[in-house]
Design a protein around this motif. Structure first.
Motif, PDB file in Angstrom:
ATOM      1  N   LEU A 169     -12.509   4.157   1.839  1.00  0.00           N
ATOM      2  CA  LEU A 169     -11.894   2.959   2.412  1.00  0.00           C
ATOM      3  C   LEU A 169     -12.203   1.699   1.609  1.00  0.00           C
ATOM      4  O   LEU A 169     -11.391   0.787   1.564  1.00  0.00           O
ATOM      5  CB  LEU A 169     -12.347   2.759   3.866  1.00  0.00           C
ATOM      6  N   SER A 211      -6.683   1.078   4.439  1.00  0.00           N
ATOM      7  CA  SER A 211      -6.445   2.465   4.872  1.00  0.00           C
ATOM      8  C   SER A 211      -5.814   3.241   3.726  1.00  0.00           C
ATOM      9  O   SER A 211      -5.163   2.659   2.844  1.00  0.00           O
ATOM     10  CB  SER A 211      -5.552   2.502   6.108  1.00  0.00           C
ATOM     11  N   SER A 239      -8.386   5.342   8.237  1.00  0.00           N
ATOM     12  CA  SER A 239      -8.405   3.899   8.456  1.00  0.00           C
ATOM     13  C   SER A 239      -9.704   3.511   9.153  1.00  0.00           C
ATOM     14  O   SER A 239     -10.467   4.369   9.602  1.00  0.00           O
ATOM     15  CB  SER A 239      -7.195   3.477   9.306  1.00  0.00           C
TER      16      SER A 239
END
Ligand SMILES: C[S@@+](CC[C@H](N)C(=O)[O-])C[C@H]1O[C@@H](n2cnc3c(N)ncnc32)[C@H](O)[C@@H]1O
Length: 234
Positions: A15, A156, A165
């Protein structure tokens, strides 16, 4: 409560690495110089900066990372990279317990000080000052000076059709502390497959207060940068 970063280690790079590497690259271009003694990477985490530091420097990189889950990612990142392995030494302990003397002329500490309270920060900065030679440079990210309640999305990414996400919820706690809740989600075709949560407690410090902490440890502030970066000389 489980081990710190036990949940986050899985999602951290996926991420956050893209944004993180861009900031790290920009800061190293400006502040790294050419270390000749050694380099310290404190709160090395998953080793994103450790790897860049080893590739940009000819000296030993001392990577300090107490969380086993983050060290596991760090070591996996380094696995097989024979050109940098001989120059990276990993310390499985807190910076306060580092106990190194004069091993580096550059120290890097991002996204880590906010997790330490005033007394731990003092011990950490003392240990950093001891580990640096006189004239050595420290690039450190300050703890935040204030906490504003709110939430923000992490980047995400799609992975094999699944969407990974995350979001961070910030909650002020009293006058000088903050709580960050990280919620991670894996979803497929809009339906939740898996959700994980980890909570971190943080400590606030004013800019002038943190500058004073640096001075008390023997540092002179020589510059600032974004995000909340202080550059100090030993
Ligand atoms: C948010 S992560 C940041 C990792 C890396 N610096 C980065 O910016 O991607 C904070 C890291 O600091 C480590 N850490 C926490 N307390 C520490 C301490 N007292 N000494 C050294 N590292 C610490 C954590 O285990 C974690 O890996």
């Amino acid at each position: 409560m489980g081990q710190a970063y036990a949940v986050t280690a899985e999602f951290y790079d996926l991420l956050q690495a893209t944004e993180h590497l861009a900031v790290t690259g920009r800061l190293l271009d400006r502040w790294l110089g050419r270390p000749e003694v050694g380099v310290l990477d404190v709160g090395a985490g998953t080793g994103l900066a450790t790897n860049l530091l080893a590739r940009r420097c000819a000296v030993t990189v001392h990577a300090v990372e107490p969380a086993a889950s983050m060290r596991a990612v760090l070591l996996s990142r380094l696995a097989g990279q024979t050109e940098v392995l001989p120059r990276i030494r990993v310390y499985a302990r807190k910076v306060q317990d580092l106990g190194l003397v004069g091993v580096a002329d550059f120290a890097w500490c991002l996204n880590t000080m906010a997790g330490l309270d005033l007394s731990d920060r003092a011990a950490a900065l003392r240990a950093l000052a001891t580990a640096l030679v006189r004239g050595g440079r420290l690039v450190v990210q300050r703890p935040p000076s204030r906490a504003v309640a709110g939430r923000r999305d992490l980047p995400s990414w799609q992975l094999g059709g699944d969407r990974y996400s995350g979001e961070v919820t910030t909650t002020p706690v009293g006058a000088d502390r903050v709580r960050w809740q990280f919620d991670y989600r894996v979803s497929r075709d809009g339906a939740l497959v898996r959700a994980e949560t980890e909570v971190f407690d943080g400590h606030l410090a004013t800019e002038s207060g943190f500058d004073a902490e640096l001075a008390a440890a023997g540092f002179i502030v020589v510059g600032t940068d974004d995000p909340d970066i202080v550059v100090a000389q030993r």
